[in-house]
Design a protein around this motif. Structure first.
Motif, PDB file in Angstrom:
ATOM      1  N   TYR A  40       0.763  -1.179  -0.035  1.00 35.50           N
ATOM      2  CA  TYR A  40      -0.101   0.130   0.011  1.00 35.50           C
ATOM      3  C   TYR A  40       1.080   1.205   0.070  1.00 35.50           C
ATOM      4  CZ  TYR A  40      -4.088  -2.852   1.200  1.00 35.50           C
ATOM      5  OH  TYR A  40      -5.028  -3.684   1.371  1.00 35.50           O
ATOM      6  N   VAL A  76       3.109   0.159   8.747  1.00 35.78           N
ATOM      7  CA  VAL A  76       2.233   0.778   9.611  1.00 35.78           C
ATOM      8  C   VAL A  76       2.950   0.383  10.798  1.00 35.78           C
ATOM      9  CG1 VAL A  76       0.381   1.785   8.570  1.00 35.78           C
ATOM     10  CG2 VAL A  76       0.148  -0.610   9.455  1.00 35.78           C
ATOM     11  N   CYS A 102      -2.757   2.042  12.300  1.00 36.45           N
ATOM     12  CA  CYS A 102      -3.818   1.302  11.514  1.00 36.45           C
ATOM     13  C   CYS A 102      -5.213   1.571  12.252  1.00 36.45           C
ATOM     14  CB  CYS A 102      -3.693  -0.121  11.777  1.00 36.45           C
ATOM     15  SG  CYS A 102      -5.013  -1.239  10.837  1.00 36.45           S
ATOM     16  N   SER A 103      -6.208   2.379  11.728  1.00 33.90           N
ATOM     17  CA  SER A 103      -7.305   2.338  12.681  1.00 33.90           C
ATOM     18  C   SER A 103      -8.012   1.184  13.117  1.00 33.90           C
ATOM     19  CB  SER A 103      -8.190   3.641  11.576  1.00 33.90           C
ATOM     20  OG  SER A 103      -8.517   2.822  10.376  1.00 33.90           O
ATOM     21  N   MET A 104      -7.940   0.251  12.224  1.00 38.46           N
ATOM     22  CA  MET A 104      -8.744  -0.987  12.684  1.00 38.46           C
ATOM     23  C   MET A 104      -7.762  -1.719  13.904  1.00 38.46           C
ATOM     24  SD  MET A 104      -8.289  -4.741  10.912  1.00 38.46           S
ATOM     25  CE  MET A 104      -9.297  -4.740   9.487  1.00 38.46           C
ATOM     26  N   ASN A 136      -3.166  -7.163  12.339  1.00 35.48           N
ATOM     27  CA  ASN A 136      -3.345  -5.736  12.584  1.00 35.48           C
ATOM     28  C   ASN A 136      -3.718  -5.388  14.049  1.00 35.48           C
ATOM     29  OD1 ASN A 136      -3.345  -6.468   9.562  1.00 35.48           O
ATOM     30  ND2 ASN A 136      -4.586  -4.653   9.186  1.00 35.48           N
ATOM     31  N   CYS A 226     -11.802  -2.297   8.716  1.00 33.05           N
ATOM     32  CA  CYS A 226     -11.198  -1.254   7.900  1.00 33.05           C
ATOM     33  C   CYS A 226     -12.062  -0.346   7.229  1.00 33.05           C
ATOM     34  CB  CYS A 226     -10.123  -2.022   7.089  1.00 33.05           C
ATOM     35  SG  CYS A 226      -9.368  -1.209   5.950  1.00 33.05           S
ATOM     36  N   VAL A 228     -11.030   1.940   4.945  1.00 25.22           N
ATOM     37  CA  VAL A 228     -10.626   1.742   3.706  1.00 25.22           C
ATOM     38  C   VAL A 228     -11.698   0.551   2.888  1.00 25.22           C
ATOM     39  CG1 VAL A 228      -8.983   1.387   2.017  1.00 25.22           C
ATOM     40  CG2 VAL A 228      -8.181   2.498   4.164  1.00 25.22           C
ATOM     41  N   HIS A 229     -11.332  -0.476   3.394  1.00 20.90           N
ATOM     42  CA  HIS A 229     -12.154  -1.684   2.707  1.00 20.90           C
ATOM     43  C   HIS A 229     -13.729  -1.498   2.923  1.00 20.90           C
ATOM     44  CE1 HIS A 229      -8.080  -3.007   2.430  1.00 20.90           C
ATOM     45  NE2 HIS A 229      -8.560  -3.648   1.331  1.00 20.90           N
ATOM     46  N   GLU A 254     -10.856  -8.138   3.774  1.00 23.19           N
ATOM     47  CA  GLU A 254     -11.362  -7.191   4.873  1.00 23.19           C
ATOM     48  C   GLU A 254     -12.716  -6.291   4.313  1.00 23.19           C
ATOM     49  OE1 GLU A 254      -8.419  -4.440   5.634  1.00 23.19           O
ATOM     50  OE2 GLU A 254      -6.919  -6.195   6.488  1.00 23.19           O
ATOM     51  N   CYS A 318      -5.173   4.642   1.908  1.00 21.35           N
ATOM     52  CA  CYS A 318      -4.955   4.296   3.366  1.00 21.35           C
ATOM     53  C   CYS A 318      -4.155   5.541   4.092  1.00 21.35           C
ATOM     54  CB  CYS A 318      -4.489   2.874   3.786  1.00 21.35           C
ATOM     55  SG  CYS A 318      -4.144   2.924   5.299  1.00 21.35           S
ATOM     56  N   THR A 320      -2.958   6.182   6.863  1.00 16.84           N
ATOM     57  CA  THR A 320      -1.747   6.225   7.608  1.00 16.84           C
ATOM     58  C   THR A 320      -0.653   5.433   6.716  1.00 16.84           C
ATOM     59  OG1 THR A 320      -2.926   4.058   8.332  1.00 16.84           O
ATOM     60  CG2 THR A 320      -2.982   5.940   9.803  1.00 16.84           C
ATOM     61  N   MET A 321      -1.017   4.683   6.087  1.00 20.31           N
ATOM     62  CA  MET A 321       0.163   3.949   5.061  1.00 20.31           C
ATOM     63  C   MET A 321       0.935   5.034   4.436  1.00 20.31           C
ATOM     64  SD  MET A 321       0.741   0.533   4.655  1.00 20.31           S
ATOM     65  CE  MET A 321      -0.010  -0.839   5.359  1.00 20.31           C
TER      66      MET A 321
HETATM   67 FE1  SF4 Z   1      -5.119  -0.649   8.692  1.00 17.91          FE
HETATM   68 FE2  SF4 Z   1      -4.993   0.990   6.446  1.00 17.91          FE
HETATM   69 FE3  SF4 Z   1      -4.684  -1.822   6.251  1.00 17.91          FE
HETATM   70 FE4  SF4 Z   1      -7.059  -0.518   6.827  1.00 17.91          FE
HETATM   71  S1  SF4 Z   1      -6.001  -0.510   4.885  1.00 17.91           S
HETATM   72  S2  SF4 Z   1      -6.306  -2.242   7.784  1.00 17.91           S
HETATM   73  S3  SF4 Z   1      -6.314   1.173   7.852  1.00 17.91           S
HETATM   74  S4  SF4 Z   1      -3.528  -0.591   7.046  1.00 17.91           S
END
Ligand code: SF4
Ligand code: 13P
Length: 367
Positions: A40, A76, A102-104, A136, A226, A228-229, A254, A318, A320-321
Protein backbone atom coordinates in the motif's frame (compact mmCIF):
# COMPACT_ATOMS: atom_id res chain seq x y z
CA UNK A 1 1.82 7.62 18.27
CA UNK A 2 2.82 11.19 17.60
CA UNK A 3 5.44 12.10 15.03
CA UNK A 4 7.18 15.39 15.88
CA UNK A 5 7.78 17.57 12.80
CA UNK A 6 10.80 16.60 10.71
CA UNK A 7 13.76 18.99 10.76
CA UNK A 8 13.08 21.83 8.24
CA UNK A 9 15.74 20.49 5.87
CA UNK A 10 13.52 17.43 5.36
CA UNK A 11 10.04 18.82 5.72
CA UNK A 12 10.58 21.24 2.81
CA UNK A 13 12.00 18.58 0.50
CA UNK A 14 10.03 17.51 -2.56
CA UNK A 15 9.64 13.80 -3.36
CA UNK A 16 11.87 14.20 -6.42
CA UNK A 17 14.63 15.91 -4.44
CA UNK A 18 14.62 13.06 -1.92
CA UNK A 19 15.24 10.27 -4.46
CA UNK A 20 18.97 10.72 -5.10
CA UNK A 21 19.72 11.32 -1.45
CA UNK A 22 17.82 8.18 -0.37
CA UNK A 23 19.81 6.13 -2.85
CA UNK A 24 23.08 7.68 -1.70
CA UNK A 25 22.27 6.97 1.97
CA UNK A 26 21.35 3.39 1.09
CA UNK A 27 24.67 2.95 -0.73
CA UNK A 28 26.57 4.31 2.26
CA UNK A 29 24.76 2.03 4.70
CA UNK A 30 25.07 -1.01 2.41
CA UNK A 31 24.14 -4.31 4.05
CA UNK A 32 23.64 -2.64 7.41
CA UNK A 33 20.12 -1.65 6.40
CA UNK A 34 17.18 -3.46 4.80
CA UNK A 35 14.07 -1.60 3.70
CA UNK A 36 10.72 -3.42 3.74
CA UNK A 37 7.72 -1.95 1.89
CA UNK A 38 4.06 -2.93 2.15
CA UNK A 39 2.09 -3.00 -1.12
CA UNK A 40 0.00 0.00 0.00
CA UNK A 41 3.00 2.31 0.06
CA UNK A 42 3.03 5.01 -2.56
CA UNK A 43 5.31 4.57 -5.61
CA UNK A 44 7.79 7.26 -4.54
CA UNK A 45 8.43 5.35 -1.31
CA UNK A 46 8.14 1.68 -2.27
CA UNK A 47 10.60 2.07 -5.13
CA UNK A 48 13.35 2.12 -2.46
CA UNK A 49 12.23 -1.13 -0.76
CA UNK A 50 14.52 -4.17 -0.86
CA UNK A 51 11.52 -6.41 -0.17
CA UNK A 52 7.85 -5.80 -0.98
CA UNK A 53 4.96 -7.86 0.25
CA UNK A 54 1.75 -8.40 2.16
CA UNK A 55 1.83 -8.52 5.95
CA UNK A 56 2.75 -12.20 6.03
CA UNK A 57 5.54 -12.05 3.48
CA UNK A 58 7.06 -8.99 5.15
CA UNK A 59 6.92 -10.66 8.57
CA UNK A 60 8.89 -13.57 7.10
CA UNK A 61 11.27 -11.34 5.12
CA UNK A 62 12.00 -9.31 8.25
CA UNK A 63 12.58 -12.44 10.34
CA UNK A 64 14.99 -13.83 7.73
CA UNK A 65 17.37 -10.86 7.93
CA UNK A 66 20.66 -12.04 9.37
CA UNK A 67 23.18 -9.46 8.26
CA UNK A 68 21.32 -6.19 8.56
CA UNK A 69 21.61 -4.11 11.72
CA UNK A 70 18.54 -2.06 10.85
CA UNK A 71 15.14 -2.85 9.34
CA UNK A 72 13.42 0.27 8.04
CA UNK A 73 9.73 -0.62 7.76
CA UNK A 74 7.74 1.35 5.21
CA UNK A 75 4.36 0.23 6.49
CA UNK A 76 2.37 0.81 9.65
CA UNK A 77 3.07 0.52 13.37
CA UNK A 78 1.82 -3.04 13.98
CA UNK A 79 4.08 -4.29 11.17
CA UNK A 80 7.15 -2.65 12.70
CA UNK A 81 6.25 -4.06 16.12
CA UNK A 82 5.90 -7.56 14.64
CA UNK A 83 9.28 -7.19 12.92
CA UNK A 84 10.86 -6.15 16.22
CA UNK A 85 9.34 -9.13 18.04
CA UNK A 86 10.42 -11.57 15.32
CA UNK A 87 13.93 -10.12 15.13
CA UNK A 88 14.51 -11.13 18.75
CA UNK A 89 16.63 -8.03 19.26
CA UNK A 90 19.08 -8.89 16.45
CA UNK A 91 17.95 -5.90 14.38
CA UNK A 92 16.76 -2.46 15.28
CA UNK A 93 13.43 -1.73 13.61
CA UNK A 94 12.65 1.78 12.44
CA UNK A 95 9.28 3.23 11.37
CA UNK A 96 9.88 6.40 9.30
CA UNK A 97 6.73 8.09 10.61
CA UNK A 98 5.53 7.29 14.13
CA UNK A 99 1.98 8.36 13.31
CA UNK A 100 1.64 5.62 10.66
CA UNK A 101 -0.82 3.47 12.61
CA UNK A 102 -3.83 1.39 11.56
CA UNK A 103 -7.33 2.55 12.50
CA UNK A 104 -8.55 -1.05 12.59
CA UNK A 105 -5.79 -2.12 14.97
CA UNK A 106 -6.86 0.75 17.24
CA UNK A 107 -10.38 -0.75 17.48
CA UNK A 108 -9.21 -3.35 20.03
CA UNK A 109 -7.24 -2.37 23.12
CA UNK A 110 -5.72 -4.78 25.62
CA UNK A 111 -8.12 -3.49 28.30
CA UNK A 112 -11.13 -4.23 26.12
CA UNK A 113 -9.85 -7.69 25.20
CA UNK A 114 -9.18 -8.52 28.86
CA UNK A 115 -12.69 -7.33 29.77
CA UNK A 116 -14.14 -9.58 27.07
CA UNK A 117 -12.10 -12.54 28.29
CA UNK A 118 -13.26 -12.00 31.88
CA UNK A 119 -16.87 -11.94 30.68
CA UNK A 120 -16.37 -15.22 28.80
CA UNK A 121 -14.86 -16.75 31.93
CA UNK A 122 -17.85 -15.57 34.00
CA UNK A 123 -20.12 -17.28 31.47
CA UNK A 124 -18.19 -20.49 32.01
CA UNK A 125 -16.77 -20.74 28.48
CA UNK A 126 -13.30 -19.22 29.06
CA UNK A 127 -11.49 -22.54 28.84
CA UNK A 128 -13.27 -23.43 25.58
CA UNK A 129 -12.12 -20.32 23.75
CA UNK A 130 -8.97 -19.96 21.64
CA UNK A 131 -8.07 -16.34 20.91
CA UNK A 132 -6.87 -15.46 17.40
CA UNK A 133 -5.66 -12.01 16.54
CA UNK A 134 -5.27 -10.57 13.07
CA UNK A 135 -1.72 -9.26 12.70
CA UNK A 136 -3.32 -5.81 12.44
CA UNK A 137 -3.23 -5.42 16.22
CA UNK A 138 -0.99 -4.03 18.95
CA UNK A 139 1.82 -6.17 20.38
CA UNK A 140 -0.02 -6.32 23.72
CA UNK A 141 -2.89 -8.20 22.03
CA UNK A 142 -0.49 -10.62 20.38
CA UNK A 143 1.04 -11.17 23.79
CA UNK A 144 -2.40 -11.86 25.29
CA UNK A 145 -3.10 -14.37 22.54
CA UNK A 146 0.26 -16.09 23.01
CA UNK A 147 -0.33 -16.35 26.74
CA UNK A 148 -3.78 -17.88 26.24
CA UNK A 149 -2.79 -20.57 23.75
CA UNK A 150 -3.81 -18.77 20.55
CA UNK A 151 -2.10 -17.53 17.41
CA UNK A 152 -1.73 -14.55 15.11
CA UNK A 153 -3.03 -14.72 11.54
CA UNK A 154 -2.82 -12.59 8.42
CA UNK A 155 -5.26 -12.40 5.54
CA UNK A 156 -3.17 -14.95 3.61
CA UNK A 157 -3.27 -17.70 6.24
CA UNK A 158 -6.44 -17.01 8.24
CA UNK A 159 -8.20 -20.27 7.25
CA UNK A 160 -5.20 -22.38 8.28
CA UNK A 161 -4.96 -20.61 11.64
CA UNK A 162 -8.72 -20.92 12.32
CA UNK A 163 -8.59 -24.62 11.48
CA UNK A 164 -5.67 -25.05 13.87
CA UNK A 165 -7.47 -23.06 16.58
CA UNK A 166 -10.58 -25.23 16.29
CA UNK A 167 -8.41 -28.27 16.89
CA UNK A 168 -7.23 -26.64 20.15
CA UNK A 169 -10.60 -25.61 21.53
CA UNK A 170 -14.35 -25.38 21.04
CA UNK A 171 -14.68 -21.80 19.88
CA UNK A 172 -12.68 -18.83 18.64
CA UNK A 173 -12.50 -15.25 19.83
CA UNK A 174 -11.32 -13.36 16.73
CA UNK A 175 -10.16 -9.74 16.80
CA UNK A 176 -10.09 -7.01 15.66
CA UNK A 177 -11.53 -7.48 12.14
CA UNK A 178 -15.01 -9.01 12.13
CA UNK A 179 -15.03 -9.20 8.31
CA UNK A 180 -11.86 -11.25 7.88
CA UNK A 181 -13.12 -13.59 10.62
CA UNK A 182 -16.59 -13.91 9.11
CA UNK A 183 -15.49 -14.24 5.48
CA UNK A 184 -12.92 -16.88 6.35
CA UNK A 185 -15.28 -18.90 8.55
CA UNK A 186 -17.96 -18.80 5.82
CA UNK A 187 -15.42 -19.99 3.23
CA UNK A 188 -14.54 -22.86 5.59
CA UNK A 189 -18.19 -23.96 5.51
CA UNK A 190 -19.50 -22.45 8.75
CA UNK A 191 -22.83 -20.66 8.86
CA UNK A 192 -23.36 -17.07 9.98
CA UNK A 193 -25.73 -18.41 12.67
CA UNK A 194 -22.62 -19.87 14.37
CA UNK A 195 -21.10 -16.41 14.72
CA UNK A 196 -21.80 -13.60 17.17
CA UNK A 197 -20.45 -10.08 17.38
CA UNK A 198 -18.65 -8.75 20.44
CA UNK A 199 -19.05 -4.98 20.57
CA UNK A 200 -16.36 -3.53 22.87
CA UNK A 201 -18.28 -0.25 23.03
CA UNK A 202 -21.67 -1.79 23.89
CA UNK A 203 -23.37 -0.21 26.87
CA UNK A 204 -25.04 -3.53 27.71
CA UNK A 205 -22.98 -6.28 29.35
CA UNK A 206 -21.42 -9.16 27.39
CA UNK A 207 -20.50 -7.00 24.41
CA UNK A 208 -24.17 -6.53 23.58
CA UNK A 209 -24.78 -10.30 23.14
CA UNK A 210 -26.90 -12.64 25.21
CA UNK A 211 -25.15 -15.16 27.45
CA UNK A 212 -26.88 -17.97 25.58
CA UNK A 213 -25.69 -16.85 22.15
CA UNK A 214 -22.13 -16.41 23.42
CA UNK A 215 -22.20 -19.90 24.91
CA UNK A 216 -23.54 -21.42 21.68
CA UNK A 217 -21.36 -19.54 19.19
CA UNK A 218 -18.43 -21.11 17.37
CA UNK A 219 -16.95 -17.72 16.46
CA UNK A 220 -17.03 -14.59 18.59
CA UNK A 221 -16.12 -11.81 16.17
CA UNK A 222 -14.83 -8.48 17.44
CA UNK A 223 -16.71 -5.48 16.11
CA UNK A 224 -13.81 -3.90 14.23
CA UNK A 225 -13.36 -3.03 10.58
CA UNK A 226 -11.11 -1.31 8.08
CA UNK A 227 -12.45 2.03 6.93
CA UNK A 228 -10.66 1.77 3.57
CA UNK A 229 -12.21 -1.61 2.70
CA UNK A 230 -15.53 -0.60 4.24
CA UNK A 231 -16.00 1.75 1.28
CA UNK A 232 -16.50 -1.06 -1.23
CA UNK A 233 -20.06 -2.15 -1.96
CA UNK A 234 -22.06 -4.50 -4.16
CA UNK A 235 -23.41 -1.70 -6.34
CA UNK A 236 -19.83 -0.90 -7.44
CA UNK A 237 -19.38 -4.54 -8.48
CA UNK A 238 -22.68 -4.52 -10.39
CA UNK A 239 -21.66 -1.32 -12.13
CA UNK A 240 -18.26 -2.76 -13.12
CA UNK A 241 -19.99 -5.84 -14.55
CA UNK A 242 -22.52 -3.71 -16.45
CA UNK A 243 -19.70 -1.69 -17.98
CA UNK A 244 -17.43 -4.64 -18.76
CA UNK A 245 -19.42 -7.91 -18.91
CA UNK A 246 -16.18 -9.96 -19.01
CA UNK A 247 -14.58 -8.20 -16.02
CA UNK A 248 -13.23 -10.27 -13.12
CA UNK A 249 -13.61 -8.87 -9.63
CA UNK A 250 -11.11 -9.51 -6.83
CA UNK A 251 -11.31 -7.96 -3.37
CA UNK A 252 -9.51 -8.04 -0.03
CA UNK A 253 -11.19 -10.19 2.68
CA UNK A 254 -11.42 -7.12 4.93
CA UNK A 255 -14.40 -6.15 2.73
CA UNK A 256 -17.91 -6.86 3.97
CA UNK A 257 -19.46 -10.32 3.42
CA UNK A 258 -21.78 -9.28 0.59
CA UNK A 259 -18.89 -7.66 -1.29
CA UNK A 260 -16.69 -10.75 -1.01
CA UNK A 261 -19.62 -12.93 -2.11
CA UNK A 262 -20.38 -10.73 -5.11
CA UNK A 263 -16.70 -10.81 -6.19
CA UNK A 264 -15.09 -13.64 -8.18
CA UNK A 265 -12.18 -14.03 -5.80
CA UNK A 266 -10.66 -12.57 -2.65
CA UNK A 267 -7.29 -12.60 -0.99
CA UNK A 268 -4.38 -10.80 0.57
CA UNK A 269 -2.58 -7.99 -1.22
CA UNK A 270 0.07 -10.48 -2.36
CA UNK A 271 -2.60 -12.82 -3.77
CA UNK A 272 -4.43 -9.99 -5.53
CA UNK A 273 -1.24 -9.01 -7.32
CA UNK A 274 -0.37 -12.60 -8.21
CA UNK A 275 -3.82 -13.40 -9.60
CA UNK A 276 -3.92 -10.29 -11.77
CA UNK A 277 -0.33 -10.71 -13.00
CA UNK A 278 -0.94 -14.39 -13.86
CA UNK A 279 -4.19 -13.65 -15.72
CA UNK A 280 -4.29 -13.83 -19.53
CA UNK A 281 -3.25 -10.78 -21.52
CA UNK A 282 -6.20 -8.60 -22.41
CA UNK A 283 -8.23 -9.51 -19.31
CA UNK A 284 -10.08 -6.92 -17.23
CA UNK A 285 -9.89 -6.61 -13.44
CA UNK A 286 -11.91 -4.61 -10.96
CA UNK A 287 -10.05 -4.59 -7.64
CA UNK A 288 -11.37 -3.88 -4.16
CA UNK A 289 -8.36 -2.77 -2.19
CA UNK A 290 -6.18 0.25 -1.47
CA UNK A 291 -5.61 2.61 -4.38
CA UNK A 292 -1.80 2.76 -4.45
CA UNK A 293 -1.61 -0.99 -5.02
CA UNK A 294 -4.34 -0.88 -7.67
CA UNK A 295 -2.83 2.04 -9.58
CA UNK A 296 0.61 0.40 -9.61
CA UNK A 297 -0.85 -2.88 -10.85
CA UNK A 298 -2.86 -1.02 -13.50
CA UNK A 299 0.25 0.74 -14.72
CA UNK A 300 2.38 -2.45 -14.82
CA UNK A 301 -0.26 -4.57 -16.52
CA UNK A 302 -1.05 -2.00 -19.20
CA UNK A 303 1.91 -3.44 -21.09
CA UNK A 304 0.03 -6.78 -21.15
CA UNK A 305 -3.07 -5.08 -22.46
CA UNK A 306 -4.91 -5.67 -19.17
CA UNK A 307 -7.40 -3.21 -17.80
CA UNK A 308 -7.08 -2.92 -14.01
CA UNK A 309 -9.15 -0.43 -12.04
CA UNK A 310 -10.35 0.21 -8.52
CA UNK A 311 -13.98 -0.67 -7.74
CA UNK A 312 -14.44 2.66 -6.00
CA UNK A 313 -13.67 5.55 -8.38
CA UNK A 314 -13.16 8.02 -5.54
CA UNK A 315 -11.42 5.70 -3.12
CA UNK A 316 -8.94 7.38 -0.77
CA UNK A 317 -5.56 5.87 0.00
CA UNK A 318 -4.98 4.29 3.40
CA UNK A 319 -4.17 7.59 5.06
CA UNK A 320 -1.82 6.09 7.61
CA UNK A 321 0.19 4.05 5.08
CA UNK A 322 0.48 7.29 3.10
CA UNK A 323 2.31 8.97 5.98
CA UNK A 324 5.61 7.34 4.99
CA UNK A 325 6.72 10.07 2.60
CA UNK A 326 10.12 9.93 0.87
CA UNK A 327 11.25 12.76 3.17
CA UNK A 328 10.57 10.56 6.22
CA UNK A 329 12.51 7.70 4.70
CA UNK A 330 15.41 10.00 3.86
CA UNK A 331 15.44 11.44 7.37
CA UNK A 332 15.72 8.04 9.07
CA UNK A 333 18.38 6.83 6.61
CA UNK A 334 20.55 9.96 6.80
CA UNK A 335 20.23 9.85 10.59
CA UNK A 336 21.65 6.30 10.50
CA UNK A 337 24.51 7.52 8.28
CA UNK A 338 25.26 10.13 10.98
CA UNK A 339 25.19 7.35 13.60
CA UNK A 340 21.84 8.41 15.05
CA UNK A 341 18.89 6.03 15.41
CA UNK A 342 15.53 7.79 15.17
CA UNK A 343 12.00 6.33 15.40
CA UNK A 344 13.08 2.93 16.68
CA UNK A 345 10.13 0.68 17.53
CA UNK A 346 10.77 -1.52 20.55
CA UNK A 347 8.35 -3.90 22.17
CA UNK A 348 9.09 -4.39 25.90
CA UNK A 349 10.56 -7.87 26.57
CA UNK A 350 7.69 -8.95 28.88
CA UNK A 351 5.20 -8.25 26.05
CA UNK A 352 7.45 -9.53 23.27
CA UNK A 353 8.00 -13.02 24.72
CA UNK A 354 4.33 -14.11 24.60
CA UNK A 355 3.72 -12.15 21.39
CA UNK A 356 6.55 -14.12 19.81
CA UNK A 357 4.82 -17.35 20.84
CA UNK A 358 1.69 -16.25 18.97
CA UNK A 359 3.64 -15.12 15.89
CA UNK A 360 5.76 -18.28 15.84
CA UNK A 361 2.60 -20.39 16.01
CA UNK A 362 1.36 -18.60 12.88
CA UNK A 363 4.66 -19.17 11.07
CA UNK A 364 4.57 -22.87 11.96
CA UNK A 365 0.90 -23.28 10.96
CA UNK A 366 1.19 -21.30 7.72
CA UNK A 367 4.59 -22.59 6.66
FE1 SF4 B 1 -5.30 -0.68 8.59
FE2 SF4 B 1 -4.93 0.79 6.38
FE3 SF4 B 1 -4.90 -1.90 6.22
FE4 SF4 B 1 -7.20 -0.60 6.70
S1 SF4 B 1 -5.95 -0.46 4.83
S2 SF4 B 1 -6.46 -2.41 7.78
S3 SF4 B 1 -6.51 1.11 7.98
S4 SF4 B 1 -3.43 -0.60 7.33
P1 13P C 1 -2.27 -7.83 3.63
O1 13P C 1 -1.72 -8.77 4.64
O2 13P C 1 -3.18 -8.50 2.64
O3 13P C 1 -1.16 -7.08 2.95
O4 13P C 1 -3.20 -6.80 4.36
C1 13P C 1 -2.73 -5.82 5.21
C2 13P C 1 -3.71 -4.77 5.41
O5 13P C 1 -3.58 -3.96 6.28
C3 13P C 1 -4.85 -4.73 4.52
O6 13P C 1 -5.60 -3.63 4.79
Amino acid sequence: MFQPPLPPEYSRLSDVEAVDRIQAAKRTLGERVVILGHHYQRDETIRHADFRGDSYKLAKDGAAQEKAEFIVFCGVHFMAESADILSGGRQKVILPNLSAGCSMADMASIHQVRACWRALERLGVGSDVVPVTYINSAASLKSFVGEHGGAVCTSSNCAKVLKWALAQGEKILFFPDQHLGRNTALAMGFDESQMVIWDPLATEENGGETAERLRDAKFILWKGHCSVHGRFNVRQIEYARERYPDVRVIVHPECRREVVEAADDSGSTEKIQRVVRDAPNGSKWAVGTEINLVNRLAHEEKANDKLVFCLDPIVCPCSTMYRIAPANLLWVLESLVRGEIVNQITVPPDVASNALLALDRMLTIAG
